[in-house]
Design a protein around this motif. Structure first.
Motif, PDB file in Angstrom:
ATOM      1  N   TYR A   1      -2.083   7.337   3.217  1.00 30.27           N
ATOM      2  CA  TYR A   1      -2.201   5.984   2.967  1.00 30.27           C
ATOM      3  C   TYR A   1      -2.280   6.178   1.257  1.00 30.27           C
ATOM      4  CZ  TYR A   1      -4.923   1.869   1.520  1.00 30.27           C
ATOM      5  OH  TYR A   1      -5.275   0.739   0.920  1.00 30.27           O
ATOM      6  N   THR A   2      -3.119   6.981   0.825  1.00 32.77           N
ATOM      7  CA  THR A   2      -3.373   7.197  -0.764  1.00 32.77           C
ATOM      8  C   THR A   2      -1.791   7.343  -1.226  1.00 32.77           C
ATOM      9  OG1 THR A   2      -5.488   8.164  -0.461  1.00 32.77           O
ATOM     10  CG2 THR A   2      -4.120   8.714  -2.334  1.00 32.77           C
ATOM     11  N   ALA A   3      -0.859   8.261  -0.668  1.00 32.68           N
ATOM     12  CA  ALA A   3       0.455   8.352  -1.049  1.00 32.68           C
ATOM     13  C   ALA A   3       1.367   7.075  -1.039  1.00 32.68           C
ATOM     14  CB  ALA A   3       1.122   9.504  -0.345  1.00 32.68           C
ATOM     15  N   THR A   4       0.969   6.590   0.009  1.00 28.76           N
ATOM     16  CA  THR A   4       1.714   5.137   0.050  1.00 28.76           C
ATOM     17  C   THR A   4       1.425   3.948  -1.066  1.00 28.76           C
ATOM     18  OG1 THR A   4       0.405   3.711   1.264  1.00 28.76           O
ATOM     19  CG2 THR A   4       1.969   4.872   2.686  1.00 28.76           C
ATOM     20  N   LYS A   5      -0.033   3.994  -1.434  1.00 23.89           N
ATOM     21  CA  LYS A   5      -0.451   3.283  -2.650  1.00 23.89           C
ATOM     22  C   LYS A   5       0.077   3.957  -3.939  1.00 23.89           C
ATOM     23  CE  LYS A   5      -2.295   0.013  -1.753  1.00 23.89           C
ATOM     24  NZ  LYS A   5      -1.399  -1.285  -1.149  1.00 23.89           N
ATOM     25  N   THR A   6      -0.027   5.116  -4.166  1.00 26.58           N
ATOM     26  CA  THR A   6       0.246   5.613  -5.457  1.00 26.58           C
ATOM     27  C   THR A   6       1.865   5.341  -5.547  1.00 26.58           C
ATOM     28  OG1 THR A   6      -1.345   7.227  -4.771  1.00 26.58           O
ATOM     29  CG2 THR A   6       0.046   7.632  -7.026  1.00 26.58           C
ATOM     30  N   GLU A   7       2.654   6.056  -4.739  1.00 26.57           N
ATOM     31  CA  GLU A   7       4.113   5.896  -4.828  1.00 26.57           C
ATOM     32  C   GLU A   7       4.561   4.495  -5.018  1.00 26.57           C
ATOM     33  OE1 GLU A   7       5.123   8.306  -5.835  1.00 26.57           O
ATOM     34  OE2 GLU A   7       5.285  10.209  -4.463  1.00 26.57           O
ATOM     35  N   SER A   8       4.034   3.442  -4.113  1.00 26.69           N
ATOM     36  CA  SER A   8       4.631   2.155  -4.214  1.00 26.69           C
ATOM     37  C   SER A   8       4.091   1.387  -5.625  1.00 26.69           C
ATOM     38  CB  SER A   8       4.169   1.346  -3.068  1.00 26.69           C
ATOM     39  OG  SER A   8       2.563   1.097  -3.128  1.00 26.69           O
TER      40      SER A   8
END
Ligand SMILES: NC(=O)c1ccc[n+]([C@@H]2O[C@H](COP(=O)([O-])OP(=O)(O)OC[C@H]3O[C@@H](n4cnc5c(N)ncnc54)[C@H](OP(=O)(O)O)[C@@H]3O)[C@@H](O)[C@H]2O)c1
Length: 343
Positions: free
Chosen positions: A176-183
């Motif tokens: 989830y963290t990766a989705t928020k950071t990358e987006s």
């Protein structure tokens, strides 16, 4: 500030994606209250249909409309939604739904890029507000002193997210963290490269607590579910007990920061930290015992630690004050507001 100074005048149409969600429903509520029209998108009108009855009942017919966008990551997902709009709030995201970054990250990045591309194709859109997350900057690290600024990115945890195996609670959180950071990174990069007609602002909230707008329609959504889990002694949701100490924010303050990022001309290209104050489970237990002396709660949890990070949240708090508020809403008020739904 007078409404005549807003970036878009009252009466304009604003798109809010994921409009039935916990935070988004408050953004819709505040925009309608301020005299804007709102087009909400939902994954399913069956799940999100309560919004039509709720907002029509509160503000009258014709101010709020709902359209179905079943998957934000599908090409052209928001092309219809933006027609005739003046502002766009990108709130929808799958929250902790996937363990696999190969699936989750491209899905959310594409969803956000779809929103940006659609908004850029509609010249009337002047503002794009993206709901990012505290996790796009950092993950909670109890008992460690560090600073969080608009230059802080959670690259360490993004790296962790891509390391198999893709299972377990921590992996789901890291993904989830990766989705928020990358987006969020993808959004800033896209705007820099494509120079659209609108200004982008990002809001990075921490754990949201507070009023559920329509308990019948929403239940105990998202992070309100954390408080309900604590209320129930974590029975059946033991993993939530492991949620580390971090900052909370009242959901209506988070909505105010979004509305300010949409409307105030001096808020430009900013990362706004909607973090009020640090808390841990025992702080909430103390409040629950005070508010509900006849209710039995679990004992304090030993060795929880504290979130000692310092965040540049003064800018977002200043925006909240422009709505006539004294500053961040307290934890006690937020817990009281959240629990009335079931207490
Ligand atoms: N709650 C917090 O404390 C917190 C903290 C930091 C950041 N945020 C961010 O704030 C935003 C709203 O979160 P929330 O807590 O209000 O969550 P929420 O209540 O679960 O709302 C999420 C919304 O996104 C929709 N959605 C999920 N996956 C989608 C997809 N693939 N395509 C299109 N729509 C999709 C959901 O639809 P359904 O109702 O059909 O599932 C729902 O409308 C998110 O961007 C989240 O990352 C939240």
């Amino acid at each position: 500030m007078s409404p005549s100074d807003f970036t878009i005048p009252p009466g304009s149409l604003v798109v809010v994606t994921g409009a039935n969600g916990f935070i988004a429903s408050h953004v819709v509520d505040q925009l309608l209250q301020a005299g804007f029209r709102v087009r909400g998108t939902v994954r399913s009108t069956k799940r999100g249909g309560w919004t039509v009855d709720y907002f029509n009942g509160k503000y009258g017919d014709g101010k709020f409309e709902l359209i179905e966008v079943p998957e934000m990551g599908d090409p052209g997902a928001f092309d219809e939604a933006v027609k005739g709009a003046a502002g766009y709030i990108q709130m929808a995201t799958p929250v902790m739904e996937s363990y696999d970054p190969n699936v989750a990250v491209p899905n959310v990045v594409n969803g956000v890029l779809n929103g940006l591309k659609a908004a850029a194709s509609e010249p009337s859109i002047k503002r794009f507000v993206m709901t990012s997350s505290s996790t796009a900057a950092v993950s909670p690290q109890p008992n460690k002193e560090f600073s969080v600024t608009p230059e802080t990115w959670n690259d360490e945890v993004v790296k962790q997210a891509w390391i198999p195996p893709y299972k377990g609670v921590q992996k789901r959180l890291d993904v989830y963290t990766a989705t928020k950071t990358e987006s969020e990174k993808a959004a800033w990069k896209w705007v820099k490269e494509n120079k659209p007609n609108f200004v982008l602002n990002a809001v990075l909230p921490n754990a949201n607590m507070g009023t559920v707008l329509d308990v019948k329609g929403q239940g105990a959504p998202s992070t309100v579910g954390w408080i309900k889990a604590l209320w129930n002694g974590f029975e059946g949701s033991e993993d939530l007990k492991e949620n580390p100490p971090q900052y909370f924010v009242n959901v209506q303050d988070t909505a105010r920061v979004h509305v300010a990022a949409l409307l105030y001309p001096d808020v430009n290209n900013e990362r706004l930290f909607a973090w009020a104050y640090p808390y841990n489970w025992n702080d909430i237990l103390a409040i629950l015992r005070k508010l509900y002396p006849n209710q039995k709660f679990i004992e304090d949890i030993p060795d929880l630690g504290r979130d000692l990070s310092k965040v540049t949240n003064d800018r977002a708090e200043e925006l909240v004050k422009r709505f006539g508020r004294p500053g961040w809403t307290s934890l006690e008020d937020s817990i009281r507001d959240a629990t009335v739904g079931w207490a």
